[in-house]
Enzyme design. Structure first.
Site, PDB file in Angstrom:
ATOM      1  N   HIS A  43      -0.316 -66.959  14.577  1.00  0.00           N
ATOM      2  CA  HIS A  43       0.960 -66.624  15.213  1.00  0.00           C
ATOM      3  C   HIS A  43       0.915 -65.223  15.824  1.00  0.00           C
ATOM      4  O   HIS A  43       1.440 -64.999  16.924  1.00  0.00           O
ATOM      5  CB  HIS A  43       2.075 -66.713  14.174  1.00  0.00           C
ATOM      6  CG  HIS A  43       3.419 -66.330  14.707  1.00  0.00           C
ATOM      7  ND1 HIS A  43       4.012 -65.115  14.436  1.00  0.00           N
ATOM      8  CD2 HIS A  43       4.281 -67.000  15.513  1.00  0.00           C
ATOM      9  CE1 HIS A  43       5.183 -65.047  15.044  1.00  0.00           C
ATOM     10  NE2 HIS A  43       5.375 -66.173  15.700  1.00  0.00           N
TER      11      HIS A  43
ATOM     12  N   GLU B 296       4.325 -55.051  18.019  1.00  0.00           N
ATOM     13  CA  GLU B 296       4.501 -56.475  17.753  1.00  0.00           C
ATOM     14  C   GLU B 296       4.654 -56.741  16.262  1.00  0.00           C
ATOM     15  O   GLU B 296       5.409 -57.632  15.856  1.00  0.00           O
ATOM     16  CB  GLU B 296       3.305 -57.252  18.308  1.00  0.00           C
ATOM     17  CG  GLU B 296       3.588 -58.712  18.592  1.00  0.00           C
ATOM     18  CD  GLU B 296       4.664 -58.892  19.645  1.00  0.00           C
ATOM     19  OE1 GLU B 296       5.430 -59.876  19.537  1.00  0.00           O
ATOM     20  OE2 GLU B 296       4.744 -58.060  20.566  1.00  0.00           O
TER      21      GLU B 296
ATOM     22  N   GLU C 105      -0.995 -65.467  19.060  1.00  0.00           N
ATOM     23  CA  GLU C 105      -0.196 -66.091  20.125  1.00  0.00           C
ATOM     24  C   GLU C 105       0.711 -65.075  20.810  1.00  0.00           C
ATOM     25  O   GLU C 105       0.910 -65.116  22.031  1.00  0.00           O
ATOM     26  CB  GLU C 105       0.642 -67.217  19.516  1.00  0.00           C
ATOM     27  CG  GLU C 105       1.639 -67.867  20.466  1.00  0.00           C
ATOM     28  CD  GLU C 105       2.944 -68.196  19.792  1.00  0.00           C
ATOM     29  OE1 GLU C 105       3.999 -67.812  20.335  1.00  0.00           O
ATOM     30  OE2 GLU C 105       2.906 -68.835  18.727  1.00  0.00           O
TER      31      GLU C 105
END
Length: 594
Positions: free
Chosen positions: A132, A205, A135
């Site tokens: 994840h 992030e 991605e």
């Protein structure tokens, strides 16, 4: 004397004939006067009752004009005339990378995507969450396209980029006009092969992911299903979440992402799919030029699954939190895998149980029974490579009931309705191995709403409605292209055992090979057949034939295999003190009949 008697007799006969003739020629008597009107002697409520009876009679025998295209009774229909679709062409490159396209040249729009046969299931415990994280990081810039330039380039073409990760697959997709398809392929290849993974971007992030986890800690269907996977597949890879635990996210660095790419982003585990205004030969040549740096790791998905198979464990997890307004829980049995011949039957059973929401209504069986005790109910059936989950998710209604009390008139009772709701769910599930009507099966095969409703045509129309658009087509093609090895081994098994099992499959013998499950076109929709799991894309006409092959006997047989006296997994959250214990649920997976 004798002559006189004969003359008298002849005179009498002639006189009687004249009387008869006169009577026949006379006009008929006037009709009797009509009886007095009943309106003057009938009471008002009698007339109202007669009116209601006449309306009911008209409802019971509707005008044939209104039954020309519809009927109150479910029927089987032939949709073969409207199920034609363009041919899906597949080319396998020397490195194992597969290219699948579906050309729709009259249009101008196109969509291209990259499907990878890897997800959170193939991570280690220490690296759970890397898929994840990766991605999200591929959108943060490459060596040729720094941060911001990548999205700006797609935006200048009027296109859109999207990505998603599940437990077994990862997908990246771009929607553009036909003249920008080569640029879109170049952008996708650059993202997957040349991403920078700068430390400052990873920190930003990381903070965003942690913030999203914190916001998602509240009650929701996704959280309940994550807990359900954790308890049902405990100590196995399928029990991990897609996002990963907080402690892992805080310790994921560039080296972990690079290792994951080299291990799982291999050419033979990827599919490049395109749909719309595309040319197959042009796409193949473009892919040969751009996707040149993919990993050559020989490990296959089948090998990884065989090394760490998923094992279903009958168990439960309960999180009691009285601060939450509603109680939520999910009850699940072990379901069917992608290659299980009973997958389609389980999907039909799921639709027979139906879904219900207090704001929308619907649900053939459960709607009436749980109207006053639940906020919503959803049946689900999830498939994986070697197992699955089949069950029901529910949110109980919490009501306040006031009553008079001699001690304190302000005292209120707040029953959570959990006991009644659990009984309603288990009683409907428990009926499936014993009592299934052909009408219910037909209605489930044909039902018309995506999740809610009693209508007609659900399973079939959902397939066609979900595929309405280029991005769903691309995802369908890509999802159906992976794992050719699994379908080859499955087909070999079917060929060897077809004679032995043809009676078990019942009416499915009308098709040559039993291929399970319906196409999960939009990733979280109805499931997938074909190239991703079976090496080819299954046409809708064939899918519909498999759906129509499920009858009441098939449903009862499949329910006996997956439901009757089987272990269950339970996940619950909220004020759940009134939820029955595990043994109560387990005892209601069967009936003792003598």
């Amino acid at each position: 004397m004798a002559i006189r008697r004969l003359l008298n007799l002849s005179r009498r006969r002639s006189h009687s004939s004249e009387v008869t003739t006169a009577a026949s020629l006379s006009p008929p008597p006037p009709p009797p006067p009509p009886p007095p009107s009943s309106s003057s002697t009938t009471m008002m409520y009698d007339r109202a009752a007669d009116t209601v009876k006449s309306k009911i009679k008209r409802l019971e025998t509707p005008d044939s004009r209104f039954l020309r295209y519809t009927s109150p009774h479910p029927i089987c229909s032939d949709h073969s005339s409207i199920l034609s679709s363009p041919e899906t062409r597949v080319t396998t490159l020397p490195n194992g990378l597969r290219v699948a396209t579906e050309s729709r040249l009259p249009g101008r729009a196109a969509a291209v995507g990259v499907w990878i046969d890897s997800g959170s299931r193939f991570e280690s415990d220490a690296a759970n969450g890397v898929a994840h994280f990766l991605e999200r990081m591929v959108f943060k810039g490459t060596e040729k396209r720094p941060d911001g330039v990548l999205m700006e380039e797609i935006g200048s073409m009027g296109g859109r980029l999207s990505a998603r990760t599940s437990r077994e697959h990862t997908a990246y997709c771009a929607e553009v006009m036909d003249e920008n398809v080569p640029k879109a392929l170049d952008v996708l290849s650059d993202m997957l092969q040349n991403s920078c993974f700068r430390e400052d971007q990873m920190e930003r992030e990381r903070d965003l992911i942690l913030q999203q986890i914190k916001e998602a800690e509240g009650p929701s269907k996704e959280i309940i299903l994550d807990h359900l996977h954790a308890t049902a597949f405990q100590y196995t890879p399928l029990g991990r979440t897609v996002v990963g635990p907080v402690k892992n996210i805080k310790t994921i660095y560039k080296s972990h992402i690079k290792d994951y790419i080299s291990a799982h982003y291999a050419a033979h585990r990827m599919v490049i799919s395109a749909a719309g205004a595309v040319n197959h030969e042009d796409i193949v040549e473009q892919v040969k030029k751009t996707f040149t740096k993919l990993s050559a790791n020989p490990s296959t998905t089948c090998q990884l699954v065989a090394e760490k198979p998923a094992v279903f464990t009958g168990s439960e997890v309960r999180i009691i939190d009285d601060d939450l307004p509603l109680a939520q829980f999910a009850v699940a049995f072990e379901g069917a895998s992608w290659t299980d011949p009973n997958s389609i039957a389980l999907m039909v059973i799921k639709l027979m149980l139906g879904s219900w929401n207090k704001n929308a209504g619907g649900g053939k069986h459960m709607g009436v029974a749980i109207n006053e005790i639940a906020e919503c109910i959803t049946a689900f059936s999830t498939n994986y490579k070697d197992t699955g989950l089949f069950g029901v998710y529910a949110v109980a209604k919490k009501e306040k009931i006031g009553f008079l009390c001699t001690v304190d008139p302000k005292i209120d009772l707040e029953p959570d309705c959990l006991d009644d709701l659990a009984y309603a769910i288990m009683s409907e599930i428990n009926k499936l191995p014993y009592r299934v009507s052909e009408e219910d099966v037909t209605r489930a095969r044909n039902q018309n709403n995506k999740e809610l409703g009693n209508g007609v045509k659900k399973l079939k129309s959902s397939l066609l409605l979900h595929i309405n658009g280029l991005t769903p087509v691309v995802e369908d093609i890509g999802h159906q292209t992976l794992n050719t090895v699994m379908i080859r081994s499955y087909l070999k098994m079917v060929r060897n055992d077809l004679e032995k099992t043809k009676d078990e499959f019942g009416s499915i013998k009308k098709v040559h090979i039993v291929i399970p499950k319906l196409s999960q076109i939009l990733w979280n929709g109805i499931g997938t057949l074909g190239l991703l799991t079976y090496g080819r894309r299954i046409p809708f006409a064939e899918l519909f034939a498999r759906i129509d092959a499920v009858d009441s006997n098939t449903v009862k047989r499949v329910a006996n295999r997956f439901i009757f006296d089987r272990d269950i997994a339970i996940a619950a959250m909220g004020p759940i003190q009134g939820l029955p214990d595990y043994n109560w649920f387990r005892r209601r997976t069967y009936l003792l009949r003598y």
